[in-house]
Design a protein around this motif. Structure first.
Motif, short mmCIF file in Angstrom:
data_model
loop_
_atom_site.label_atom_id
_atom_site.label_comp_id
_atom_site.label_asym_id
_atom_site.label_seq_id
_atom_site.Cartn_x
_atom_site.Cartn_y
_atom_site.Cartn_z
N GLN A 188 -1.91 13.34 21.74
CA GLN A 188 -1.71 11.98 21.56
C GLN A 188 -1.72 11.89 19.89
O GLN A 188 -0.98 10.84 19.58
CB GLN A 188 -2.95 11.01 22.17
CG GLN A 188 -2.84 11.08 23.51
CD GLN A 188 -3.80 12.36 24.16
OE1 GLN A 188 -4.20 12.96 23.44
NE2 GLN A 188 -3.80 12.05 25.60
N GLY A 189 -2.49 12.36 19.21
CA GLY A 189 -2.58 12.20 17.61
C GLY A 189 -1.28 12.96 16.94
O GLY A 189 -1.07 12.77 15.90
N THR A 190 -0.69 13.97 17.71
CA THR A 190 0.58 14.73 17.08
C THR A 190 0.13 15.30 15.84
O THR A 190 1.18 15.80 14.99
CB THR A 190 1.86 13.87 16.79
OG1 THR A 190 1.40 12.77 15.91
CG2 THR A 190 2.10 12.95 18.08
N VAL A 191 -1.03 15.72 15.61
CA VAL A 191 -1.30 16.72 14.68
C VAL A 191 -0.89 18.09 14.97
O VAL A 191 -1.05 18.31 16.00
CB VAL A 191 -3.10 16.77 14.46
CG1 VAL A 191 -3.45 17.69 13.43
CG2 VAL A 191 -3.67 15.41 13.98
N PRO A 192 -0.26 18.54 13.95
CA PRO A 192 0.28 19.95 14.32
C PRO A 192 -0.70 21.10 14.86
O PRO A 192 -1.77 21.13 14.04
CB PRO A 192 1.10 20.66 12.97
CG PRO A 192 1.27 19.07 12.17
CD PRO A 192 0.04 18.28 12.76
N ASP A 193 -0.57 21.58 15.82
CA ASP A 193 -1.40 22.68 16.49
C ASP A 193 -1.01 23.85 15.88
O ASP A 193 -0.48 24.83 16.56
CB ASP A 193 -1.42 22.67 17.69
CG ASP A 193 -2.58 23.37 18.48
OD1 ASP A 193 -3.42 23.91 17.64
OD2 ASP A 193 -2.41 23.52 19.75
N THR A 194 -1.31 24.13 14.37
CA THR A 194 -1.17 25.37 13.73
C THR A 194 -2.36 25.57 12.97
O THR A 194 -3.34 24.88 12.94
CB THR A 194 0.07 25.06 12.59
OG1 THR A 194 -0.33 24.04 11.70
CG2 THR A 194 1.44 24.36 13.27
N LEU A 252 -3.17 15.43 7.10
CA LEU A 252 -2.75 15.96 8.39
C LEU A 252 -1.33 16.38 8.71
O LEU A 252 -1.10 17.43 9.54
CB LEU A 252 -3.34 15.10 9.69
CG LEU A 252 -4.68 14.59 9.66
CD1 LEU A 252 -5.35 13.86 10.77
CD2 LEU A 252 -5.66 15.96 9.50
N TRP A 253 -0.43 15.66 8.07
CA TRP A 253 0.74 15.80 8.22
C TRP A 253 1.46 16.25 7.11
O TRP A 253 2.83 15.93 6.91
CB TRP A 253 1.65 14.42 8.88
CG TRP A 253 1.17 14.48 10.31
CD1 TRP A 253 1.37 14.79 11.52
CD2 TRP A 253 -0.13 13.20 10.59
NE1 TRP A 253 0.55 14.37 12.59
CE2 TRP A 253 -0.27 13.30 12.13
CE3 TRP A 253 -0.71 12.37 9.84
CZ2 TRP A 253 -1.22 12.41 12.68
CZ3 TRP A 253 -1.61 11.72 10.48
CH2 TRP A 253 -1.96 11.77 11.70
N ASP A 271 -2.81 25.53 9.86
CA ASP A 271 -3.14 24.69 8.89
C ASP A 271 -3.62 23.06 9.52
O ASP A 271 -4.47 22.61 9.04
CB ASP A 271 -1.92 24.01 8.13
CG ASP A 271 -1.52 25.24 7.11
OD1 ASP A 271 -2.26 26.08 6.80
OD2 ASP A 271 -0.31 25.15 6.64
N GLY A 272 -2.82 22.71 10.60
CA GLY A 272 -3.48 21.60 11.27
C GLY A 272 -4.80 21.74 11.82
O GLY A 272 -5.44 21.02 11.75
N ARG A 273 -5.29 22.92 12.43
CA ARG A 273 -6.34 23.21 12.75
C ARG A 273 -7.46 22.90 11.67
O ARG A 273 -8.47 22.45 11.72
CB ARG A 273 -6.82 24.49 13.55
CG ARG A 273 -5.89 24.47 14.72
CD ARG A 273 -6.03 25.97 15.25
NE ARG A 273 -4.89 25.96 16.38
CZ ARG A 273 -4.49 27.08 16.88
NH1 ARG A 273 -5.03 28.11 16.48
NH2 ARG A 273 -3.50 27.16 17.88
N PHE A 274 -7.24 23.49 10.68
CA PHE A 274 -7.97 23.58 9.42
C PHE A 274 -8.43 22.11 8.96
O PHE A 274 -9.25 21.59 8.67
CB PHE A 274 -7.62 24.28 8.40
CG PHE A 274 -8.19 24.15 6.93
CD1 PHE A 274 -9.53 24.78 6.63
CD2 PHE A 274 -7.59 23.32 6.05
CE1 PHE A 274 -10.01 24.53 5.30
CE2 PHE A 274 -8.17 23.03 4.67
CZ PHE A 274 -9.63 23.63 4.34
N ASP A 275 -7.07 21.54 8.77
CA ASP A 275 -6.96 20.09 8.52
C ASP A 275 -7.99 19.01 9.33
O ASP A 275 -8.69 18.28 8.90
CB ASP A 275 -5.67 19.34 8.44
CG ASP A 275 -4.88 20.02 7.40
OD1 ASP A 275 -5.20 20.45 6.40
OD2 ASP A 275 -3.64 20.16 7.67
N MET A 276 -7.76 19.53 10.72
CA MET A 276 -8.87 18.55 11.72
C MET A 276 -10.26 18.77 11.47
O MET A 276 -11.13 18.07 11.42
CB MET A 276 -8.16 18.89 13.09
CG MET A 276 -7.14 18.16 13.56
SD MET A 276 -7.43 16.42 13.20
CE MET A 276 -8.86 15.85 13.93
#
Length: 177
Positions: A38-44, A133-134, A46-51
């Motif tokens: 739902q949040g469209t944070v990249p599941d990468t 995040l993006w 980098d995206g995981r680190f950012d979260m």
């Protein structure tokens, strides 16, 4: 000298390990599928680190509100560093690169600690989320709205949790989806 040798052969527990359940809760909260779906944070990576950095920053903000618990924030941060170091080694980064990368990650966390102090719903928070995040590319409005609402909800849960309870938590209560 004998004191140093004795430490090698005794099994004194690492005091940071008392924060392991909270660290695991930070990671589990950051890996919740809703952030990425739902949040469209990249599941990468980098995206995981950012979260993880986002959730970690919010938890550290709450711990900072009780100066008597400051060591818990230090221990939690040390677990963050150790885990990031281990993750990079597992991916295949060599010794020469890991130190620099961990330094960059700590710098990124430090920047996020400041940026994520912005008030819920504020343009400053919105911009910080887009930037971190993006990577500066604004997502679809629904994704950003979801993340902003979830950040506010997580802060609300953390605000009602006594820090003495939070630092021994094995989940961030009310945040499981």
């Amino acid at each position: 000298m004998f004191s140093s040798l004795r430490k090698l052969f005794t099994s004194e527990p690492d005091p940071r390990e008392t924060r392991r359940p909270l660290w695991n809760a930070v990671v589990a909260t950051a890996r919740a599928p809703h952030w990425y779906a739902q949040g469209t944070v990249p599941d990468t990576l980098d995206g995981r680190f950012d979260m993880i950095s986002l959730v970690m920053a919010l938890v550290l903000h709450r711990i900072d509100e009780d100066p008597a618990q400051g060591i818990a924030g230090v221990q939690l941060t040390e677990l963050f560093v150790n885990d990031m170091d281990g993750q990079m080694r597992q991916i295949g980064f060599g010794d020469m690169v890991v130190g620099k990368q961990v330094g960059r990650m700590m710098s990124a966390l430090g920047g996020r600690l400041g940026a994520y102090r912005a008030a819920d719903g504020s343009d400053a928070l919105r911009q910080a989320l887009i930037r971190n995040l993006w990577r500066g590319e604004a997502p679809a409005e629904a994704g950003l709205t979801h993340v902003m609402a979830e950040v506010a909800a997580l802060r609300a849960v953390l605000a009602t949790t006594p820090v003495s309870d939070l630092i021994v938590a094995d989940q961030l209560v009310g945040t499981a989806r």
